[in-house]
Design an enzyme around this catalytic site. Structure first.
Site, PDB file in Angstrom:
ATOM      1  CB  ALA A  65      -0.884  -0.009   1.241  1.00 41.45           C
ATOM      2  N   GLY A 111       0.485  -5.086   0.829  1.00 40.96           N
ATOM      3  CA  GLY A 111      -0.647  -5.092  -0.104  1.00 40.96           C
ATOM      4  C   GLY A 111      -0.283  -5.669  -1.461  1.00 40.96           C
ATOM      5  CD  GLU A 114      -2.660  -7.738   2.424  1.00 36.23           C
ATOM      6  OE1 GLU A 114      -2.274  -6.558   2.251  1.00 36.23           O
ATOM      7  OE2 GLU A 114      -3.430  -8.080   3.331  1.00 36.23           O
ATOM      8  CD  GLU A 134       1.070  -5.926   5.605  1.00 40.63           C
ATOM      9  OE1 GLU A 134       1.929  -6.809   5.785  1.00 40.63           O
ATOM     10  OE2 GLU A 134       0.391  -5.843   4.569  1.00 40.63           O
TER      11      GLU A 134
HETATM   12  N1  DAK Z   1       4.626   3.398  -0.523  1.00 43.19           N
HETATM   13  C1  DAK Z   1       5.058   4.567  -1.049  1.00 43.19           C
HETATM   14  N2  DAK Z   1       6.241   4.726  -1.656  1.00 43.19           N
HETATM   15  C2  DAK Z   1       7.050   3.667  -1.723  1.00 43.19           C
HETATM   16  C3  DAK Z   1       6.667   2.403  -1.191  1.00 43.19           C
HETATM   17  C4  DAK Z   1       5.397   2.298  -0.562  1.00 43.19           C
HETATM   18  N3  DAK Z   1       4.928   1.159  -0.090  1.00 43.19           N
HETATM   19  N4  DAK Z   1       7.670   1.539  -1.409  1.00 43.19           N
HETATM   20  C5  DAK Z   1       8.634   2.219  -2.054  1.00 43.19           C
HETATM   21  N5  DAK Z   1       8.258   3.484  -2.249  1.00 43.19           N
HETATM   22  C6  DAK Z   1       9.007   4.558  -2.880  1.00 43.19           C
HETATM   23  C7  DAK Z   1      10.130   5.030  -1.975  1.00 43.19           C
HETATM   24  O1  DAK Z   1       9.643   5.969  -1.050  1.00 43.19           O
HETATM   25  C8  DAK Z   1      11.080   5.639  -2.983  1.00 43.19           C
HETATM   26  O2  DAK Z   1      10.600   6.913  -3.337  1.00 43.19           O
HETATM   27  P1  DAK Z   1      11.567   8.199  -3.378  1.00 43.19           P
HETATM   28  O3  DAK Z   1      12.190   8.285  -2.051  1.00 43.19           O
HETATM   29  O4  DAK Z   1      12.541   7.866  -4.487  1.00 43.19           O
HETATM   30  O5  DAK Z   1      10.639   9.325  -3.726  1.00 43.19           O
HETATM   31  C9  DAK Z   1      10.933   4.738  -4.192  1.00 43.19           C
HETATM   32  O6  DAK Z   1       9.686   4.062  -4.029  1.00 43.19           O
HETATM   33  C10 DAK Z   1      12.035   3.694  -4.304  1.00 43.19           C
HETATM   34  O7  DAK Z   1      12.095   2.993  -3.076  1.00 43.19           O
HETATM   35  P2  DAK Z   1      13.446   2.777  -2.237  1.00 43.19           P
HETATM   36  O8  DAK Z   1      14.399   3.899  -2.495  1.00 43.19           O
HETATM   37  O9  DAK Z   1      13.069   2.497  -0.834  1.00 43.19           O
HETATM   38  O10 DAK Z   1      14.030   1.470  -2.943  1.00 43.19           O
HETATM   39  P3  DAK Z   1      14.992   0.369  -2.287  1.00 43.19           P
HETATM   40  O11 DAK Z   1      15.453  -0.482  -3.410  1.00 43.19           O
HETATM   41  O12 DAK Z   1      16.015   1.005  -1.398  1.00 43.19           O
HETATM   42  O13 DAK Z   1      14.053  -0.519  -1.342  1.00 43.19           O
HETATM   43  C11 DAK Z   1      12.019  -1.694  -0.791  1.00 43.19           C
HETATM   44  C12 DAK Z   1      13.011  -1.271  -1.916  1.00 43.19           C
HETATM   45  C13 DAK Z   1      10.823  -2.377  -1.458  1.00 43.19           C
HETATM   46  C14 DAK Z   1      12.720  -2.731   0.137  1.00 43.19           C
HETATM   47  C15 DAK Z   1      11.623  -0.458   0.025  1.00 43.19           C
HETATM   48  O14 DAK Z   1      11.170   0.563  -0.914  1.00 43.19           O
HETATM   49  C16 DAK Z   1      10.544  -0.722   1.011  1.00 43.19           C
HETATM   50  O15 DAK Z   1      10.794  -1.279   2.094  1.00 43.19           O
HETATM   51  N6  DAK Z   1       9.327  -0.230   0.690  1.00 43.19           N
HETATM   52  C17 DAK Z   1       8.235  -0.303   1.595  1.00 43.19           C
HETATM   53  C18 DAK Z   1       7.716  -1.710   1.659  1.00 43.19           C
HETATM   54  C19 DAK Z   1       6.563  -1.776   2.597  1.00 43.19           C
HETATM   55  O16 DAK Z   1       6.737  -1.713   3.818  1.00 43.19           O
HETATM   56  N7  DAK Z   1       5.382  -1.751   2.025  1.00 43.19           N
HETATM   57  C20 DAK Z   1       4.172  -1.526   2.746  1.00 43.19           C
HETATM   58  C21 DAK Z   1       3.762  -2.775   3.438  1.00 43.19           C
HETATM   59  S1  DAK Z   1       2.365  -2.457   4.431  1.00 43.19           S
HETATM   60  C22 DAK Z   1      -4.909  -1.346   4.813  1.00 43.19           C
HETATM   61  C23 DAK Z   1      -4.917  -2.282   3.858  1.00 43.19           C
HETATM   62  C24 DAK Z   1      -3.729  -2.769   3.375  1.00 43.19           C
HETATM   63  C25 DAK Z   1      -2.549  -2.318   3.894  1.00 43.19           C
HETATM   64  C26 DAK Z   1      -2.548  -1.360   4.864  1.00 43.19           C
HETATM   65  C27 DAK Z   1      -3.728  -0.890   5.350  1.00 43.19           C
HETATM   66  N8  DAK Z   1      -6.130  -0.781   5.350  1.00 43.19           N
HETATM   67  C28 DAK Z   1      -6.422  -1.187   6.692  1.00 43.19           C
HETATM   68  C29 DAK Z   1      -6.375   0.579   4.976  1.00 43.19           C
HETATM   69  C30 DAK Z   1      -1.311  -2.771   3.398  1.00 43.19           C
HETATM   70  C31 DAK Z   1      -0.184  -2.335   3.991  1.00 43.19           C
HETATM   71  C32 DAK Z   1       1.078  -2.570   3.388  1.00 43.19           C
HETATM   72  O17 DAK Z   1       1.177  -2.858   2.211  1.00 43.19           O
END
Ligand code: DAK
Length: 258
Positions: A65, A111, A114, A134
């Protein structure tokens, strides 16, 4: 501005591409809207025989997400609304009448995983990394992850992944049945998915969609109820023109023409 989700059709196979590469294809409201439109096209287009879902670029399927958008939501009501919206879109994809293969090219986190779990099958490139991070963000999976992952790989394995937030590499994900197959590159991944869907395209279209429906409706029902669903849908299949053609072709020792 380009569409957040592209929908291209070639040879009866739709390729749905999440294309927010600068944010590693993270899901925001616009990408969810685009995915919903894609799901509706899969429902509507009677010429399609299969579909592929992939992320733009080499690095990510979908990195979860959109955390910037999520950080703006701080109270229970709107958060629940967001979760229900995401769940509804994923459910519409899951109910596609043609097989939908998630091509996991790189990160499928939160997400993103998912979303892949809502597809009928998951193929991965060797650089894929999958996980539900998460709990490390103070959240729990909200787009069905606690439910679909548990059903797919079993309670013990799902619990370990969910409470640690650990990532699995492609071959580790394949070993527990989280992905069906692993390919060397993005191109090989797409070719592999297309090859599977080319086989599907030679089968009865109605039969394929009834089989998908039977699996979907039966998977969470008790066995007796699930068998009743299967019997109902079997009846529809046997009474169909496709069954006339398929069985007739066998008896006449020729290839069927569905
Ligand atoms: N959201 C927004 N931007 C993101 C992102 C994300 N999930 N993942 C990456 N980006 C962006 C980064 O901010 C960066 O942007 P800039 O800084 O260049 O502007 C760009 O993509 C490149 O990312 P990185 O520089 O971080 O790239 P790396 O190769 O260093 O790292 C990575 C890749 C995938 C390991 C890292 O980007 C990372 O850890 N990303 C976050 C992964 C994550 O935690 N995803 C979210 C999981 S929680 C809900 C329903 C569903 C959900 C939540 C609530 N309801 C209840 C409403 C689901 C939640 C999730 O998905």
């Amino acid at each position: 501005m380009s569409e957040p989700v592209a929908f291209e059709v070639e040879g009866g196979v739709a390729t749905i591409t999440v294309q927010r590469e600068k944010a590693l294809n993270a899901l925001n409201a616009e990408t969810l809207d685009g995915l919903e439109r894609a799901a509706q096209r899969l429902q509507r287009d009677g010429e399609l025989r299969g579909a592929i879902l992939i992320g733009a670029g080499e690095k990510a399927f979908v990195a979860g997400a959109d955390l910037k958008a999520l950080s703006q939501v701080t109270s229970v009501g709107p958060a629940r609304g967001l979760a229900r919206r995401g769940q509804s879109v994923l459910r519409q994809l899951e109910q596609s009448p043609v097989p939908l293969i998630a091509c996991v090219n790189g990160y499928a986190l939160g997400g993103g995983l998912e979303l892949a779990l809502a597809c009928h099958m998951r193929y991965a490139s060797a650089n894929a990394r999958v996980g539900l991070p998460e709990v490390g963000l103070g959240l729990i999976p909200g787009y069905g992850g606690t439910q679909r992952l548990t059903r797919l790989v079993g309670r013990g394995r799902a619990t370990e992944l969910i409470v640690t937030g650990n990532q699995l590499k492609a071959d580790e994900a394949a070993a527990i049945g989280l992905v069906n197959r692993v390919f060397e590159s993005r191109d090989a991944l797409l070719a592999g998915a297309r090859e599977t869907l080319a086989v599907v395209a030679t089968r009865g279209r109605l039969a394929v969609s009834l089989a998908l429906e039977s699996i979907d409706r039966g998977v969470d029902a008790d066995l007796d109820a699930a068998l009743a669903v299967e019997a109902d849908l079997f009846g529809v299949a046997l009474a169909s023109d496709d069954a006339r053609e398929g069985i007739g072709a066998f008896l006449e020792k020729r290839a069927p023409n569905f």
